[in-house]
Design a protein around this motif. Structure first.
Motif, short mmCIF file in Angstrom:
data_model
loop_
_atom_site.label_atom_id
_atom_site.label_comp_id
_atom_site.label_asym_id
_atom_site.label_seq_id
_atom_site.Cartn_x
_atom_site.Cartn_y
_atom_site.Cartn_z
N THR A 166 -6.84 -29.52 -60.87
CA THR A 166 -5.78 -29.72 -59.88
C THR A 166 -6.24 -29.27 -58.49
O THR A 166 -6.60 -30.09 -57.67
CB THR A 166 -4.50 -28.98 -60.28
N THR A 167 -6.30 -27.98 -58.24
CA THR A 167 -6.61 -27.49 -56.90
C THR A 167 -8.11 -27.49 -56.63
O THR A 167 -8.93 -27.52 -57.55
CB THR A 167 -6.09 -26.05 -56.70
N THR A 168 -8.45 -27.41 -55.35
CA THR A 168 -9.86 -27.41 -54.97
C THR A 168 -10.59 -26.17 -55.45
O THR A 168 -11.79 -26.22 -55.75
CB THR A 168 -10.00 -27.52 -53.43
N MET A 169 -9.90 -25.04 -55.52
CA MET A 169 -10.54 -23.81 -56.00
C MET A 169 -10.97 -23.96 -57.45
O MET A 169 -12.07 -23.56 -57.84
CB MET A 169 -9.57 -22.62 -55.87
N ILE A 170 -10.10 -24.54 -58.26
CA ILE A 170 -10.43 -24.72 -59.69
C ILE A 170 -11.53 -25.76 -59.85
O ILE A 170 -12.43 -25.60 -60.69
CB ILE A 170 -9.17 -25.11 -60.48
N THR A 171 -11.48 -26.80 -59.03
CA THR A 171 -12.52 -27.82 -59.09
C THR A 171 -13.89 -27.20 -58.81
O THR A 171 -14.87 -27.47 -59.52
CB THR A 171 -12.26 -28.94 -58.05
N ASP A 172 -13.96 -26.34 -57.82
CA ASP A 172 -15.22 -25.68 -57.47
C ASP A 172 -15.68 -24.76 -58.61
O ASP A 172 -16.87 -24.73 -58.95
CB ASP A 172 -15.05 -24.87 -56.19
N LEU A 173 -14.76 -24.03 -59.21
CA LEU A 173 -15.10 -23.15 -60.32
C LEU A 173 -15.70 -23.94 -61.48
O LEU A 173 -16.78 -23.60 -62.01
CB LEU A 173 -13.85 -22.39 -60.78
N VAL A 174 -15.00 -24.99 -61.89
CA VAL A 174 -15.44 -25.79 -63.04
C VAL A 174 -16.78 -26.47 -62.74
O VAL A 174 -17.64 -26.58 -63.62
CB VAL A 174 -14.36 -26.82 -63.43
N LYS A 175 -16.95 -26.89 -61.51
CA LYS A 175 -18.22 -27.52 -61.11
C LYS A 175 -19.38 -26.57 -61.27
O LYS A 175 -20.47 -26.94 -61.72
CB LYS A 175 -18.12 -28.01 -59.66
N ASN A 176 -19.17 -25.30 -60.92
CA ASN A 176 -20.23 -24.30 -61.03
C ASN A 176 -20.63 -24.04 -62.47
O ASN A 176 -21.78 -23.68 -62.74
CB ASN A 176 -19.80 -22.99 -60.35
N ILE A 177 -19.71 -24.21 -63.40
CA ILE A 177 -20.02 -23.96 -64.82
C ILE A 177 -20.46 -25.23 -65.52
O ILE A 177 -21.47 -25.26 -66.22
CB ILE A 177 -18.79 -23.37 -65.55
N GLY A 178 -19.73 -26.31 -65.33
CA GLY A 178 -20.03 -27.56 -66.04
C GLY A 178 -21.17 -28.35 -65.46
O GLY A 178 -21.93 -29.01 -66.17
N LEU B 176 -9.42 -25.34 -50.32
CA LEU B 176 -10.71 -25.07 -49.68
C LEU B 176 -10.90 -25.99 -48.49
O LEU B 176 -10.07 -26.85 -48.21
CB LEU B 176 -11.84 -25.29 -50.69
N GLY B 177 -12.04 -25.83 -47.80
CA GLY B 177 -12.37 -26.69 -46.68
C GLY B 177 -12.90 -28.03 -47.15
O GLY B 177 -12.87 -28.36 -48.35
N ASP B 178 -13.40 -28.81 -46.22
CA ASP B 178 -13.89 -30.15 -46.54
C ASP B 178 -15.07 -30.09 -47.51
O ASP B 178 -15.92 -29.20 -47.42
CB ASP B 178 -14.34 -30.86 -45.26
N ALA B 179 -15.11 -31.04 -48.41
CA ALA B 179 -16.22 -31.14 -49.36
C ALA B 179 -17.53 -31.28 -48.61
O ALA B 179 -17.61 -31.99 -47.60
CB ALA B 179 -16.01 -32.33 -50.29
#
Length: 301
Positions: free
Chosen positions: A32-44, A275-278
């Motif tokens: 959902t949120t950009t913070m969670i997207t960044d977290l999951v990206k770092n692990i997956g 978060l800020g811009d991708a």
């Protein structure tokens, strides 16, 4: 209302359909949120097909699922969301997904340690990402979920987890060092809404928001008058707008304070609910946190 009903009907229909074939046999993960997207990206990393629903500057409190979002959710193997009613408008959609693996990362946290609120639907402040220790717990939780789903990739996920935790530890140390340059009597953070209470609790700031925990609540004239009196009494030097909240309320607050003879500046724009811009430093959780602290400390010194 008609569009909303149509959307909910489409949710039920789409979730009864078979998922599309996954590219390269990777699992489909939606956040959902950009913070969670960044977290999951770092692990997956490259081992998952990751899609985030919300982009930079998007307010999760007010976000409504589009038909495109519903399709993404329908094709997901795992959905990570914040929970604690942060994504208030998506609750109805998630309720239609009983056969889906929907994971609220906040469920791993000890609720007795959360900041309570009588004015928010969950009775807890949902802005948990501003406590780095909570974010470390969420990181471990995400790692475990991905490892259970893709056991053959567990060593990779675990290695990614270890690396990311080290970076979060370094982040916390750096932030603490930077904040210690600011005298405690100047650690008063005035923002558009109450998104920074966990930050304040972690780093000894008094935090005051013009709006409540949710941006769905609007500040009135009395709120502006009350907070302007507080700013003058405390001699606050700067107040802050937020990237995901319209700045007009903070500008009104500044005008009210300045009209009473106390000069208060707008110290900058902070990243609160997004978060800020991708592709930018602020488009990552770590970069966002460092940017926020630098902005706050420099403006309040």
């Amino acid at each position: 209302m008609i569009k909303r009903i149509a959307l909910l009907i489409s949710v039920a229909l789409i979730f009864s359909c078979k998922n599309e074939k996954k590219a390269n046999d990777k699992i489909n993960v939606v956040t959902t949120t950009t913070m969670i997207t960044d977290l999951v990206k770092n692990i997956g990393g490259e081992h998952i097909n990751l899609q985030g629903l919300m982009g930079s500057g998007v307010d999760p409190h007010l976000y409504k699922a589009s038909e495109g979002d519903v399709t993404k959710l329908a094709n997901a193997d795992i959905i990570f969301y914040n929970g604690l009613h942060l994504e208030g408008k998506l609750v109805e959609v998630f309720e239609k997904m009983k056969n889906k693996k929907t994971i609220a990362i906040s469920e791993v946290l000890d609720k007795s340690t959360l900041i309570g609120s009588d004015y928010f639907a969950s009775n807890y402040d949902p802005h948990i990402w501003f406590n780095i220790d909570y974010w470390k717990q969420a990181t471990l939780f995400v790692t475990e979920i991905l490892s259970e789903t893709m056991p053959e990739k567990q060593p990779v996920f675990q290695a990614n987890y270890s690396n990311y935790i080290k970076r979060l530890d370094n982040l916390k140390h750096k932030i603490q060092t930077d904040i210690e340059t600011l005298p405690k009597d100047k650690r008063i953070l005035v923002t558009a809404h109450d998104a920074f209470n966990y930050f304040g609790k972690s780093f000894e700031f008094e935090v005051v928001g013009l709006q409540g925990l949710s941006t769905a609540t609007e500040a009135g004239v009395k709120d502006v008058q009350k907070l302007s009196a507080f700013i003058i009494e405390k001699g606050v030097k700067a107040i802050f707008v937020e990237s995901s909240v319209p700045k007009r309320t903070i500008e009104a607050l500044q005008a009210a304070v300045n009209a009473k003879g106390h000069n208060v500046t707008i110290g900058g724009s902070l990243y609160s609910d997004a978060l800020g811009d991708a592709g930018t430093i602020e488009g990552t959780y770590i970069g966002m946190f460092e940017y926020n602290v630098n902005t706050i400390v420099n403006a309040l010194k």
